[in-house]
Design a protein around this motif. Structure first.
Motif, PDB file in Angstrom:
ATOM      1  N   GLN A 261      48.262  31.519  20.966  1.00  0.00           N
ATOM      2  CA  GLN A 261      49.640  31.178  21.271  1.00  0.00           C
ATOM      3  C   GLN A 261      49.935  31.145  22.770  1.00  0.00           C
ATOM      4  O   GLN A 261      51.028  30.732  23.181  1.00  0.00           O
ATOM      5  CB  GLN A 261      50.580  32.179  20.588  1.00  0.00           C
ATOM      6  N   GLN A 262      48.969  31.600  23.567  1.00  0.00           N
ATOM      7  CA  GLN A 262      49.096  31.554  25.040  1.00  0.00           C
ATOM      8  C   GLN A 262      50.296  32.346  25.566  1.00  0.00           C
ATOM      9  O   GLN A 262      50.934  31.962  26.545  1.00  0.00           O
ATOM     10  CB  GLN A 262      49.182  30.104  25.522  1.00  0.00           C
ATOM     11  N   ARG A 263      50.569  33.469  24.929  1.00  0.00           N
ATOM     12  CA  ARG A 263      51.630  34.352  25.441  1.00  0.00           C
ATOM     13  C   ARG A 263      50.983  35.342  26.405  1.00  0.00           C
ATOM     14  O   ARG A 263      50.558  36.439  26.027  1.00  0.00           O
ATOM     15  CB  ARG A 263      52.315  35.074  24.280  1.00  0.00           C
ATOM     16  N   THR A 264      50.929  34.931  27.656  1.00  0.00           N
ATOM     17  CA  THR A 264      50.138  35.670  28.638  1.00  0.00           C
ATOM     18  C   THR A 264      50.977  36.360  29.712  1.00  0.00           C
ATOM     19  O   THR A 264      50.421  36.919  30.661  1.00  0.00           O
ATOM     20  CB  THR A 264      49.138  34.716  29.318  1.00  0.00           C
ATOM     21  N   ARG A 265      52.297  36.323  29.604  1.00  0.00           N
ATOM     22  CA  ARG A 265      53.124  37.017  30.596  1.00  0.00           C
ATOM     23  C   ARG A 265      52.995  38.531  30.438  1.00  0.00           C
ATOM     24  O   ARG A 265      52.824  39.048  29.336  1.00  0.00           O
ATOM     25  CB  ARG A 265      54.595  36.610  30.451  1.00  0.00           C
ATOM     26  N   TYR A 266      53.085  39.216  31.549  1.00  0.00           N
ATOM     27  CA  TYR A 266      53.088  40.690  31.593  1.00  0.00           C
ATOM     28  C   TYR A 266      51.769  41.314  31.148  1.00  0.00           C
ATOM     29  O   TYR A 266      51.720  42.497  30.806  1.00  0.00           O
ATOM     30  CB  TYR A 266      54.227  41.265  30.741  1.00  0.00           C
ATOM     31  N   LEU A 267      50.694  40.577  31.136  1.00  0.00           N
ATOM     32  CA  LEU A 267      49.406  41.126  30.718  1.00  0.00           C
ATOM     33  C   LEU A 267      48.609  41.740  31.871  1.00  0.00           C
ATOM     34  O   LEU A 267      47.671  42.503  31.639  1.00  0.00           O
ATOM     35  CB  LEU A 267      48.542  40.034  30.063  1.00  0.00           C
ATOM     36  N   THR A 268      48.966  41.386  33.094  1.00  0.00           N
ATOM     37  CA  THR A 268      48.143  41.730  34.254  1.00  0.00           C
ATOM     38  C   THR A 268      47.755  43.209  34.336  1.00  0.00           C
ATOM     39  O   THR A 268      46.583  43.525  34.589  1.00  0.00           O
ATOM     40  CB  THR A 268      48.826  41.292  35.554  1.00  0.00           C
ATOM     41  N   PRO A 269      48.684  44.162  34.149  1.00  0.00           N
ATOM     42  CA  PRO A 269      48.286  45.576  34.299  1.00  0.00           C
ATOM     43  C   PRO A 269      47.123  45.979  33.386  1.00  0.00           C
ATOM     44  O   PRO A 269      46.171  46.625  33.832  1.00  0.00           O
ATOM     45  CB  PRO A 269      49.570  46.338  33.948  1.00  0.00           C
ATOM     46  N   MET A 270      47.187  45.575  32.112  1.00  0.00           N
ATOM     47  CA  MET A 270      46.123  45.965  31.191  1.00  0.00           C
ATOM     48  C   MET A 270      44.862  45.136  31.393  1.00  0.00           C
ATOM     49  O   MET A 270      43.745  45.643  31.266  1.00  0.00           O
ATOM     50  CB  MET A 270      46.602  45.842  29.746  1.00  0.00           C
ATOM     51  N   VAL A 271      45.027  43.857  31.706  1.00  0.00           N
ATOM     52  CA  VAL A 271      43.857  43.018  31.948  1.00  0.00           C
ATOM     53  C   VAL A 271      43.095  43.513  33.166  1.00  0.00           C
ATOM     54  O   VAL A 271      41.856  43.479  33.200  1.00  0.00           O
ATOM     55  CB  VAL A 271      44.267  41.537  32.120  1.00  0.00           C
ATOM     56  N   ALA A 272      43.815  44.003  34.183  1.00  0.00           N
ATOM     57  CA  ALA A 272      43.153  44.550  35.378  1.00  0.00           C
ATOM     58  C   ALA A 272      42.258  45.726  35.001  1.00  0.00           C
ATOM     59  O   ALA A 272      41.131  45.839  35.499  1.00  0.00           O
ATOM     60  CB  ALA A 272      44.200  44.987  36.400  1.00  0.00           C
ATOM     61  N   PHE A 273      42.723  46.587  34.118  1.00  0.00           N
ATOM     62  CA  PHE A 273      41.888  47.682  33.622  1.00  0.00           C
ATOM     63  C   PHE A 273      40.698  47.127  32.831  1.00  0.00           C
ATOM     64  O   PHE A 273      39.565  47.594  32.962  1.00  0.00           O
ATOM     65  CB  PHE A 273      42.692  48.602  32.712  1.00  0.00           C
ATOM     66  N   GLY A 274      40.959  46.134  32.000  1.00  0.00           N
ATOM     67  CA  GLY A 274      39.921  45.615  31.122  1.00  0.00           C
ATOM     68  C   GLY A 274      38.808  44.898  31.849  1.00  0.00           C
ATOM     69  O   GLY A 274      37.660  44.897  31.390  1.00  0.00           O
ATOM     70  N   ARG A 275      39.102  44.275  32.992  1.00  0.00           N
ATOM     71  CA  ARG A 275      38.073  43.551  33.739  1.00  0.00           C
ATOM     72  C   ARG A 275      37.055  44.500  34.362  1.00  0.00           C
ATOM     73  O   ARG A 275      35.910  44.127  34.592  1.00  0.00           O
ATOM     74  CB  ARG A 275      38.724  42.697  34.826  1.00  0.00           C
ATOM     75  N   ASN A 276      37.472  45.710  34.691  1.00  0.00           N
ATOM     76  CA  ASN A 276      36.578  46.678  35.336  1.00  0.00           C
ATOM     77  C   ASN A 276      36.666  48.023  34.617  1.00  0.00           C
ATOM     78  O   ASN A 276      36.976  49.058  35.222  1.00  0.00           O
ATOM     79  CB  ASN A 276      36.937  46.842  36.815  1.00  0.00           C
ATOM     80  N   ALA A 277      36.387  47.997  33.328  1.00  0.00           N
ATOM     81  CA  ALA A 277      36.578  49.180  32.490  1.00  0.00           C
ATOM     82  C   ALA A 277      35.693  50.349  32.906  1.00  0.00           C
ATOM     83  O   ALA A 277      36.156  51.498  32.963  1.00  0.00           O
ATOM     84  CB  ALA A 277      36.323  48.824  31.025  1.00  0.00           C
ATOM     85  N   ILE A 278      34.430  50.082  33.219  1.00  0.00           N
ATOM     86  CA  ILE A 278      33.526  51.174  33.592  1.00  0.00           C
ATOM     87  C   ILE A 278      33.942  51.780  34.925  1.00  0.00           C
ATOM     88  O   ILE A 278      33.909  53.005  35.110  1.00  0.00           O
ATOM     89  CB  ILE A 278      32.071  50.675  33.654  1.00  0.00           C
TER      90      ILE A 278
END
Length: 370
Positions: free
Chosen positions: A284-301
């Motif tokens: 559905q491409q509802r991608t607003r406000y995702l940045t905080p969690m995606v930032a964690f997810g990109r560098n989880a380790i």
């Protein structure tokens, strides 16, 4: 350290980041005496929201495997290099887990060998090799064999020195094996007689990883409509939860033992959660406000490592006759909030502190890989 523009499954990054943020929060309350019940682990049998975090990590590791290795896996000539890379990565995770325990207190005599990163490393190494060298049909049989085999080991095999099979903390077969292999000096300090990341529990933990591989392989298919993918994921997820609740009647859902019912229960919820994220974010491409969690997810380790280091450093930095950590708890959070909310505020503040470098790395499109 690399920069990347390679397309990623955004829902998986979000789901991983949410899991990382939750892990940091529940592991670092301001006071362990004031923690809301959902933010604590179950005492033994049962499953709280906090108990979902670790299996979600392993599930996500499994989902990532087909995306990372699927194309190269189709070429047998690349199998050797894929396996060597996977084993190197597994060994690195294990070594990082051990190093984090030694960095502030070098006491090898009482070093705890099992641990979270150690289990992630072991599971990743095993499921990666299985994915490379076997078919998905074979993986399903291995998944079933792991869960049923572990159930029989824990409920049928007598425990040397204790008698009949049982599921008690100190006298179950897994605890006996951990004491035999690691000795009491290298087990969880809170018990010294058993370990929640023990050796035998690796068997069903591999099942959690395979669960993720099967879901990731389904999501990766190009010949299936997205609506069909998501619908079946919800079906499989809820069916797994129901099956787990039935199994719970005679093999209780238990994180410390990582029981087979726990694998199905947490895998079911992880499937439902990821399916919802996939539908909303990637379809559905509802991608607003995702940045905080995606930032964690990109560098989880990296976030995980910082979550182990930052609280230790804060406890060593002096501030007003106290450590910085104690000063914040006493002079700031406890002056503003009630004890439970003050404890939660301290945990959320640490999440924010660790998020800052993650956000900078995300903006610069930097991913630290191992």
């Amino acid at each position: 350290m690399t920069t990347t523009t390679k397309p990623r499954l955004l829902s998986l990054d979000f789901f991983r980041g949410l899991t990382v943020a939750a892990m940091i929060m529940v592991n670092n309350p301001g006071s362990w005496s004031y923690v809301y019940p959902p933010l604590e682990h179950s005492k033994w049998n049962g499953c709280t929201p906090t108990d979902l975090i670790f299996p979600f990590f392993l599930f996500i590791v499994g989902v990532s495997v087909p995306y990372a290795m699927g194309t190269k896996r189709e070429d047998p000539a690349q199998h050797r290099s894929l396996i060597l890379h996977a084993l190197r990565r597994a060994a690195t995770l294990i070594l990082i887990g051990l190093a984090l325990r030694l960095i502030f207190k070098f006491d090898f005599t009482h070093l705890r060998f099992p641990g979270v990163l150690q289990r992630i490393g072991l599971v990743f190494g095993i499921i990666a090799v299985l994915y490379i060298k076997t078919s998905l049909r074979t993986l399903k049989w291995i998944f079933a064999a792991a869960l049923l085999g572990y159930y029989l080991l824990m409920t049928v095999v007598p425990v040397p020195g204790f008698g009949p099979a049982n599921l008690e903390p100190e006298t179950n077969l897994g605890a006996w094996l951990d004491r035999l292999v690691f000795t009491t000096n290298h087990l969880w300090a809170s018990s010294k007689t058993w370990d929640p990341e023990g050796l035998l529990g690796t068997i069903p933990a591999v099942g959690t990883g395979i669960f993720g591989i099967l879901v990731g392989s389904w999501l990766r298919r190009k010949d299936v409509d997205n609506g069909v993918k998501v619908s079946w994921l919800f079906v499989y997820g809820f069916f797994s939860i129901i099956l787990a609740l039935i199994w719970d009647l005679f093999f209780p859902i238990n994180k410390s033992l990582w029981t087979s019912s726990f694998v199905l229960y947490t895998g079911g919820w992880a499937t439902v959660g990821l399916a919802a994220c996939y539908w909303l974010i990637d379809v559905q491409q509802r991608t607003r406000y995702l940045t905080p969690m995606v930032a964690f997810g990109r560098n989880a380790i990296t976030a995980y490592i910082l979550s182990a280091l930052v609280p230790k450093l804060m406890s060593l930095i002096p501030a007003g006759g106290l450590s910085l950590q104690a000063w914040l708890n006493e002079k700031v959070w406890n002056n503003i909030f009630t004890p439970y909310n003050a404890s939660l505020a301290a945990a959320l503040f640490l999440v924010f502190l660790i998020w800052i470098p993650m956000a900078v790395m995300y903006r610069r499109n930097i991913i630290i890989k191992i």
